[in-house]
Design an enzyme around this catalytic site. Sequence first.
Site, PDB file in Angstrom:
ATOM      1  N   ARG A 143       0.854  -1.186   0.000  1.00 51.74           N
ATOM      2  CA  ARG A 143       0.000   0.000   0.000  1.00 51.74           C
ATOM      3  C   ARG A 143       0.889   1.235   0.000  1.00 51.74           C
ATOM      4  O   ARG A 143       1.978   1.222   0.583  1.00 51.74           O
ATOM      5  CB  ARG A 143      -0.911   0.020   1.220  1.00 51.74           C
ATOM      6  CG  ARG A 143      -1.833  -1.205   1.329  1.00 51.74           C
ATOM      7  CD  ARG A 143      -2.644  -1.151   2.614  1.00 51.74           C
ATOM      8  NE  ARG A 143      -3.564  -2.280   2.725  1.00 51.74           N
ATOM      9  CZ  ARG A 143      -3.306  -3.418   3.376  1.00 51.74           C
ATOM     10  NH1 ARG A 143      -2.120  -3.573   3.967  1.00 51.74           N
ATOM     11  NH2 ARG A 143      -4.193  -4.388   3.431  1.00 51.74           N
ATOM     12  N   LYS A 168      -2.420  -2.058   8.159  1.00 49.17           N
ATOM     13  CA  LYS A 168      -3.865  -2.158   8.321  1.00 49.17           C
ATOM     14  C   LYS A 168      -4.200  -3.297   9.280  1.00 49.17           C
ATOM     15  O   LYS A 168      -3.595  -4.364   9.220  1.00 49.17           O
ATOM     16  CB  LYS A 168      -4.516  -2.408   6.948  1.00 49.17           C
ATOM     17  CG  LYS A 168      -6.006  -2.134   6.914  1.00 49.17           C
ATOM     18  CD  LYS A 168      -6.511  -2.207   5.478  1.00 49.17           C
ATOM     19  CE  LYS A 168      -7.994  -1.875   5.410  1.00 49.17           C
ATOM     20  NZ  LYS A 168      -8.499  -1.930   4.017  1.00 49.17           N
ATOM     21  N   HIS A 277      -3.638  -8.981   3.782  1.00 52.98           N
ATOM     22  CA  HIS A 277      -5.070  -9.177   3.963  1.00 52.98           C
ATOM     23  C   HIS A 277      -5.315 -10.012   5.214  1.00 52.98           C
ATOM     24  O   HIS A 277      -4.530 -10.897   5.548  1.00 52.98           O
ATOM     25  CB  HIS A 277      -5.678  -9.893   2.751  1.00 52.98           C
ATOM     26  CG  HIS A 277      -5.760  -9.023   1.537  1.00 52.98           C
ATOM     27  ND1 HIS A 277      -5.805  -9.521   0.251  1.00 52.98           N
ATOM     28  CD2 HIS A 277      -5.807  -7.671   1.395  1.00 52.98           C
ATOM     29  CE1 HIS A 277      -5.868  -8.528  -0.618  1.00 52.98           C
ATOM     30  NE2 HIS A 277      -5.875  -7.396   0.063  1.00 52.98           N
TER      31      HIS A 277
END
Length: 309
Positions: A143, A168, A277
């Site tokens: 990212r 994240k 993820h």
Amino acid sequence: MTGLRAAAESYLVMRRTLGFKLTDQGRALMRFVDYCEAHHTDHITTDIAVAWATDTPHSSDEVYWSRRLMVVRIFARHLQTQDPATEVPPPDMLPHHKRRIVPYLYSSQQIAALLDAADGLAPALRAATWRTLIGLLAVTGMRKSEACRLDREHVDLDAATVVVVDSKFGKSRRLFLHPSAVTALRDYTIRRDALMPNPSANSFFVSTRGTRLDVQNITHTFADLLDTAGIAAPPGRRRPRMHDLRHSFAIAVLSDFYRGGGDVQSRLPVLSTWLGHVDPKSTYWYLQAVPELLMLAASRLEDAFGESI
């Protein structure tokens, strides 16, 4: 300070302590507090929440309104336990919609054009920083916020690794670099240190002021690079984004999985971990979003079952 503002700030501190970033949501919530103060109210009501959510002169997008109201709704649920006068907007009011943007896939030629466009930036440090930043995003799928947060100790060129810290969902992960990527990063560090020997930040990527790159501002420079590289959106589609470099990386890896003939299902968790993820279902979006991948999957089924499908 009003009671609503104090409650909102305390709420954000609490949730961030629990590991939530709340970057965009935090800004939206404080804008809502500003709106309430401007309308002389210290209590959340459904009417003022909906009025703020839809008070967007430059947008009539119902999905955007829904997401703005969701920020207030979640906060109101929390606040109602402390202030019974708080109204929680009903879930059927501006109901939440999920809409995922179809990614733009950069070809290798377009990525090369972006690198060439970065070389044309001035001064020299800015050119070197942008060329290396785009290259790193393209070959790792990081990212853009993760790249901007990299410190020098997170990049170990001798071990050919990059550590993405506290990203994240509060996750950290280690990425392994190809020798060509190591060479490019090493060249950048030499040039960076020569052009900016005493930066004010310990960040790996350095601005011309010696500071860390501002993730909120880099999209403006990237838009200029798109124009220079001659990359435009297809008819009826939104402008390509910097984030699409991440999508392009993921699609390239998934395509290689299919072309390699192995068990794609068993390898998806590896890609999910690499991308940061939480679970593979987030990675499945890349498969669903791109017709080329669906064609590869269909071809695999035809090879396995022939005409029976």
